[in-house]
Design a protein around this motif. Structure first.
Motif, PDB file in Angstrom:
ATOM      1  N   ILE A  35       0.834  -1.210   0.000  1.00  0.00           N
ATOM      2  CA  ILE A  35       0.000   0.000   0.000  1.00  0.00           C
ATOM      3  C   ILE A  35       0.864   1.254   0.000  1.00  0.00           C
ATOM      4  O   ILE A  35       0.576   2.224  -0.718  1.00  0.00           O
ATOM      5  N   SER A  36       1.941   1.258   0.772  1.00  0.00           N
ATOM      6  CA  SER A  36       2.841   2.416   0.752  1.00  0.00           C
ATOM      7  C   SER A  36       3.497   2.568  -0.615  1.00  0.00           C
ATOM      8  O   SER A  36       3.742   3.685  -1.093  1.00  0.00           O
ATOM      9  N   ALA A  37       3.738   1.444  -1.302  1.00  0.00           N
ATOM     10  CA  ALA A  37       4.357   1.503  -2.628  1.00  0.00           C
ATOM     11  C   ALA A  37       3.423   2.123  -3.657  1.00  0.00           C
ATOM     12  O   ALA A  37       3.838   2.980  -4.452  1.00  0.00           O
ATOM     13  N   ILE A  38       2.135   1.709  -3.663  1.00  0.00           N
ATOM     14  CA  ILE A  38       1.210   2.246  -4.664  1.00  0.00           C
ATOM     15  C   ILE A  38       0.971   3.728  -4.439  1.00  0.00           C
ATOM     16  O   ILE A  38       0.850   4.508  -5.398  1.00  0.00           O
ATOM     17  N   LEU A  39       0.937   4.171  -3.180  1.00  0.00           N
ATOM     18  CA  LEU A  39       0.757   5.599  -2.891  1.00  0.00           C
ATOM     19  C   LEU A  39       1.976   6.395  -3.373  1.00  0.00           C
ATOM     20  O   LEU A  39       1.828   7.476  -3.953  1.00  0.00           O
ATOM     21  N   THR A  40       3.160   5.873  -3.137  1.00  0.00           N
ATOM     22  CA  THR A  40       4.389   6.534  -3.590  1.00  0.00           C
ATOM     23  C   THR A  40       4.385   6.702  -5.104  1.00  0.00           C
ATOM     24  O   THR A  40       4.687   7.790  -5.635  1.00  0.00           O
ATOM     25  N   LEU A  41       4.017   5.658  -5.812  1.00  0.00           N
ATOM     26  CA  LEU A  41       4.060   5.691  -7.283  1.00  0.00           C
ATOM     27  C   LEU A  41       2.948   6.551  -7.870  1.00  0.00           C
ATOM     28  O   LEU A  41       3.145   7.188  -8.913  1.00  0.00           O
ATOM     29  N   ALA A  42       1.782   6.590  -7.228  1.00  0.00           N
ATOM     30  CA  ALA A  42       0.688   7.426  -7.733  1.00  0.00           C
ATOM     31  C   ALA A  42       1.068   8.891  -7.683  1.00  0.00           C
ATOM     32  O   ALA A  42       0.826   9.656  -8.641  1.00  0.00           O
ATOM     33  N   VAL A  43       1.674   9.322  -6.583  1.00  0.00           N
ATOM     34  CA  VAL A  43       2.128  10.714  -6.475  1.00  0.00           C
ATOM     35  C   VAL A  43       3.203  11.010  -7.517  1.00  0.00           C
ATOM     36  O   VAL A  43       3.174  12.046  -8.198  1.00  0.00           O
ATOM     37  N   GLY A  44       4.149  10.074  -7.668  1.00  0.00           N
ATOM     38  CA  GLY A  44       5.211  10.260  -8.651  1.00  0.00           C
ATOM     39  C   GLY A  44       4.687  10.343 -10.069  1.00  0.00           C
ATOM     40  O   GLY A  44       5.147  11.171 -10.872  1.00  0.00           O
ATOM     41  N   THR A  45       3.697   9.530 -10.405  1.00  0.00           N
ATOM     42  CA  THR A  45       3.122   9.529 -11.753  1.00  0.00           C
ATOM     43  C   THR A  45       2.521  10.885 -12.100  1.00  0.00           C
ATOM     44  O   THR A  45       2.740  11.418 -13.203  1.00  0.00           O
ATOM     45  N   PHE A  46       1.771  11.454 -11.161  1.00  0.00           N
ATOM     46  CA  PHE A  46       1.146  12.750 -11.409  1.00  0.00           C
ATOM     47  C   PHE A  46       2.195  13.816 -11.695  1.00  0.00           C
ATOM     48  O   PHE A  46       2.120  14.535 -12.714  1.00  0.00           O
ATOM     49  N   PHE A  47       3.198  13.924 -10.832  1.00  0.00           N
ATOM     50  CA  PHE A  47       4.191  14.991 -10.984  1.00  0.00           C
ATOM     51  C   PHE A  47       5.102  14.752 -12.185  1.00  0.00           C
ATOM     52  O   PHE A  47       5.460  15.701 -12.889  1.00  0.00           O
ATOM     53  N   THR A  48       5.476  13.499 -12.435  1.00  0.00           N
ATOM     54  CA  THR A  48       6.354  13.213 -13.573  1.00  0.00           C
ATOM     55  C   THR A  48       5.687  13.599 -14.886  1.00  0.00           C
ATOM     56  O   THR A  48       6.298  14.256 -15.750  1.00  0.00           O
ATOM     57  N   LEU A  49       4.441  13.202 -15.051  1.00  0.00           N
ATOM     58  CA  LEU A  49       3.712  13.508 -16.277  1.00  0.00           C
ATOM     59  C   LEU A  49       3.463  15.005 -16.408  1.00  0.00           C
ATOM     60  O   LEU A  49       3.688  15.596 -17.480  1.00  0.00           O
ATOM     61  N   PHE A  50       3.037  15.641 -15.319  1.00  0.00           N
ATOM     62  CA  PHE A  50       2.703  17.067 -15.343  1.00  0.00           C
ATOM     63  C   PHE A  50       3.935  17.924 -15.640  1.00  0.00           C
ATOM     64  O   PHE A  50       3.893  18.823 -16.499  1.00  0.00           O
ATOM     65  N   VAL A  51       5.049  17.653 -14.960  1.00  0.00           N
ATOM     66  CA  VAL A  51       6.245  18.480 -15.136  1.00  0.00           C
ATOM     67  C   VAL A  51       6.869  18.247 -16.510  1.00  0.00           C
ATOM     68  O   VAL A  51       7.235  19.205 -17.204  1.00  0.00           O
ATOM     69  N   THR A  52       6.977  16.994 -16.926  1.00  0.00           N
ATOM     70  CA  THR A  52       7.570  16.709 -18.239  1.00  0.00           C
ATOM     71  C   THR A  52       6.766  17.361 -19.352  1.00  0.00           C
ATOM     72  O   THR A  52       7.329  17.998 -20.262  1.00  0.00           O
ATOM     73  N   ALA A  53       5.447  17.220 -19.313  1.00  0.00           N
ATOM     74  CA  ALA A  53       4.590  17.841 -20.328  1.00  0.00           C
ATOM     75  C   ALA A  53       4.668  19.355 -20.256  1.00  0.00           C
ATOM     76  O   ALA A  53       4.735  20.028 -21.288  1.00  0.00           O
ATOM     77  N   GLY A  54       4.675  19.900 -19.043  1.00  0.00           N
ATOM     78  CA  GLY A  54       4.723  21.348 -18.879  1.00  0.00           C
ATOM     79  C   GLY A  54       6.001  21.985 -19.381  1.00  0.00           C
ATOM     80  O   GLY A  54       6.023  23.168 -19.746  1.00  0.00           O
ATOM     81  N   LEU A  55       7.075  21.207 -19.430  1.00  0.00           N
ATOM     82  CA  LEU A  55       8.351  21.710 -19.958  1.00  0.00           C
ATOM     83  C   LEU A  55       8.471  21.505 -21.471  1.00  0.00           C
ATOM     84  O   LEU A  55       9.486  21.854 -22.061  1.00  0.00           O
ATOM     85  N   GLY A  56       7.438  20.950 -22.064  1.00  0.00           N
ATOM     86  CA  GLY A  56       7.465  20.714 -23.508  1.00  0.00           C
ATOM     87  C   GLY A  56       7.942  19.344 -23.900  1.00  0.00           C
ATOM     88  O   GLY A  56       8.185  19.074 -25.082  1.00  0.00           O
ATOM     89  N   GLY A  57       8.067  18.443 -22.909  1.00  0.00           N
ATOM     90  CA  GLY A  57       8.568  17.107 -23.196  1.00  0.00           C
ATOM     91  C   GLY A  57       7.631  16.242 -24.010  1.00  0.00           C
ATOM     92  O   GLY A  57       8.038  15.200 -24.513  1.00  0.00           O
ATOM     93  N   GLY A  58       6.369  16.693 -24.143  1.00  0.00           N
ATOM     94  CA  GLY A  58       5.431  15.922 -24.939  1.00  0.00           C
ATOM     95  C   GLY A  58       5.296  16.415 -26.355  1.00  0.00           C
ATOM     96  O   GLY A  58       4.507  15.875 -27.138  1.00  0.00           O
ATOM     97  N   LEU A  59       6.080  17.439 -26.706  1.00  0.00           N
ATOM     98  CA  LEU A  59       5.927  18.055 -28.025  1.00  0.00           C
ATOM     99  C   LEU A  59       7.073  17.749 -28.979  1.00  0.00           C
ATOM    100  O   LEU A  59       6.914  17.833 -30.183  1.00  0.00           O
ATOM    101  N   GLY A  60       8.251  17.423 -28.418  1.00  0.00           N
ATOM    102  CA  GLY A  60       9.415  17.226 -29.265  1.00  0.00           C
ATOM    103  C   GLY A  60       9.660  15.773 -29.611  1.00  0.00           C
ATOM    104  O   GLY A  60       8.783  14.910 -29.496  1.00  0.00           O
ATOM    105  N   GLU A  61      10.894  15.495 -30.004  1.00  0.00           N
ATOM    106  CA  GLU A  61      11.288  14.139 -30.369  1.00  0.00           C
ATOM    107  C   GLU A  61      11.358  13.272 -29.114  1.00  0.00           C
ATOM    108  O   GLU A  61      11.886  13.674 -28.080  1.00  0.00           O
ATOM    109  N   LEU A  62      10.827  12.057 -29.181  1.00  0.00           N
ATOM    110  CA  LEU A  62      10.812  11.167 -28.030  1.00  0.00           C
ATOM    111  C   LEU A  62      12.176  10.515 -27.862  1.00  0.00           C
ATOM    112  O   LEU A  62      12.873  10.229 -28.828  1.00  0.00           O
ATOM    113  N   ALA A  63      12.554  10.297 -26.584  1.00  0.00           N
ATOM    114  CA  ALA A  63      13.843   9.687 -26.277  1.00  0.00           C
ATOM    115  C   ALA A  63      13.677   8.726 -25.116  1.00  0.00           C
ATOM    116  O   ALA A  63      12.646   8.703 -24.443  1.00  0.00           O
ATOM    117  N   ASP A  64      14.725   7.933 -24.858  1.00  0.00           N
ATOM    118  CA  ASP A  64      14.700   6.997 -23.743  1.00  0.00           C
ATOM    119  C   ASP A  64      15.132   7.659 -22.445  1.00  0.00           C
ATOM    120  O   ASP A  64      15.320   6.985 -21.433  1.00  0.00           O
TER     121      ASP A  64
END
Length: 463
Positions: A225-254
């Motif tokens: 349960i502590s693991a799923i809560l940790t990852l849910a918070v991380g998913t929100f911020f990772t997606l939001f910050v990456t997209a907000g910096l333009g990471g969803g508009l350019g060339e995709l990378a690993d």
């Protein structure tokens, strides 16, 4: 009387949390960003929301199964008890598809991160070298491996925190909401689901260490349960910050996180480099954790007779050595010869979701078949597992229709349709079971019952 092979009990909730989060944490650093191409930024966000609900309901349900039947075989053990040996075998095969093909994808990303930091490093050589190194590290013992996993996981979370702090002040809403942010509509959402799953893929792998947890009935729910809560918070911020910096508009990378930061701080600047360096801990944590997972799954399947017996042998440190080395060799070959192009991610995701659905069906059957089974942790039945099963079927549909039927795996310079690869794996597995495995499972089951009766008789005589 032959003694049944048993794993040693070393792990506490913090170790289980570290293994569960560590297996997944690389999913915050790469792989999920290919969903931008399929559904756009908002389409991927909706897919991630669906997947988060799915994994939350699934992991709560899975905790019931794991605490009721704390077995290294995990899903295979639950399916076997609910539906018989063949269902256990199919759950085990699906789990192995996930845990054998996810490490090559993660290892490829490790090579990509190293190449990003030091362009002179050949990413293929780095990929193979890192993979082999962590197979060898896992031979030292579960206690030492769990400590390494804990350190790598904490370091990876620190890297994510640095990324969030460095990126949040520079977010532009226009990068998130624009004409391309919801491309392909509902179809785009479904097509993005396989990559959204990468945010959470392999969290259930902590169940493979259930036999090594000191107090599984109390500690497993805490860790999961502590693991799923940790990852849910991380998913929100990772997606939001990456997209907000333009990471969803350019060339995709690993390496999407440092790539997104470079758009703000400049190529080769300090902060993106630091995030890339720490990002290595993320991919290493997942590679290391999933190696633990596949070795325990292989060990458990071999111990029950599903796989050749030698794969269940333990070394002097209590580690299933051949269960580490044999699947690891397959992974190293895939990592060194496969064209990444997201095919390995899709292959691993498919195996995982098939196994998730089998596990939820097993939960429903066990509730009916064994109502008196001791369940130290009970999920809200049937609502929570019902939601998990329905969303699991939706995820499986999207993976097959929008990924498997349209993707090929590059093997030694040839493009092989992913559908052929999956069909081949299952056909060979079923033939193996029919010709050899079924008989071996019956022999092992009879022997285990004999050992159990002998132990009970010895205990009564001692008392």
């Amino acid at each position: 009387m032959e003694k049944r092979q048993e794993l040693k009990k070393f792990l506490k909730p913090v170790h289980l949390w570290a293994i569960a989060v560590g297996m997944v944490i690389s999913g915050q650093y790469f792989g999920w960003n290919y969903g931008f191409k399929e559904g756009g930024i908002l389409g991927l966000a909706v897919a991630a929301l669906i997947v988060t609900v799915f994994y939350t309901t699934f992991i709560f349900s899975f905790a019931e199964l794991t605490t009721s039947i704390p077995h290294a075989g995990g899903p295979s053990a639950y399916a076997k008890r609910a539906m018989g040996p063949f269902a256990g075998f199919m759950a085990g095969v699906s789990c192995l598809i996930e845990f054998v093909f996810a490490p090559p994808a993660i290892a490829v990303s490790t090579g990509a991160y190293l190449h990003f930091l030091i362009p002179a490093i050949n990413p293929v050589y780095a990929t193979i070298g890192v993979f082999i190194l962590f197979i060898l590290i896992n031979l030292i013992g579960v206690k030492e491996a769990a400590i390494i996993e804990l350190i790598a996981t904490i370091a990876a979370l620190v890297g994510l925190a640095i990324f969030y702090v460095a990126g949040l002040p520079h977010i532009e809403i226009s990068n998130i909401i624009n004409e391309n942010s919801f491309s392909n509509g509902g179809t785009g959402i479904l097509a993005a689901i396989p990559f959204a799953i990468w945010f959470y893929l392999a969290i259930e792998g902590g169940a493979m260490s259930a036999e090594e947890v000191k107090n599984p009935k109390k500690d497993i729910p805490k860790g999961f349960i502590s693991a799923i809560l940790t990852l849910a918070v991380g998913t929100f911020f990772t997606l939001f910050v990456t997209a907000g910096l333009g990471g969803g508009l350019g060339e995709l990378a690993d390496y999407p996180l440092p790539q997104a930061l470079e758009s703000v701080y400049g190529e080769g600047s300090f902060i993106p480099t630091i995030v890339a360096i720490i990002g290595l801990f993320g991919v290493i944590a997942s590679l290391h954790g999933i190696i633990i997972g596949y070795s325990r799954q292989t060990f458990a399947l071999a111990r029950e007779g599903y796989l050749p017996r030698f794969l269940s042998r333990l070394n002097s440190r209590g580690v299933p050595a051949w269960g580490l080395i044999f699947p690891g060799a397959i992974g190293v070959i895939c990592a060194g010869s496969a064209t990444f192009a997201n095919a390995l991610i899709i292959l691993a995701v498919f195996g995982a979701v098939v196994m998730y659905c089998i596990s939820m069906v097993s939960l429903f059957i066990l509730r009916i078949k064994e109502p008196d089974l001791e369940r130290p942790f009970k999920v809200m039945y049937p609502i929570v597992p019902g939601i998990a099963l329905i969303l699991g079927i939706v995820c499986l549909y999207s993976i097959i229709k929008y990924s498997i039927l349209t993707t090929s795996l590059g093997v030694f310079g040839n493009e092989v349709p992913l559908l052929y690869v999956i069909s081949f794996i299952f056909i060979v597995s079923i033939l193996y079971y029919v010709l050899y495995g079924a008989k071996r499972v019956r022999i092992i089951s009879d022997k285990n019952e004999e050992i159990l009766r002998y132990n009970e008789t010895s205990k009564v005589a001692k008392d």
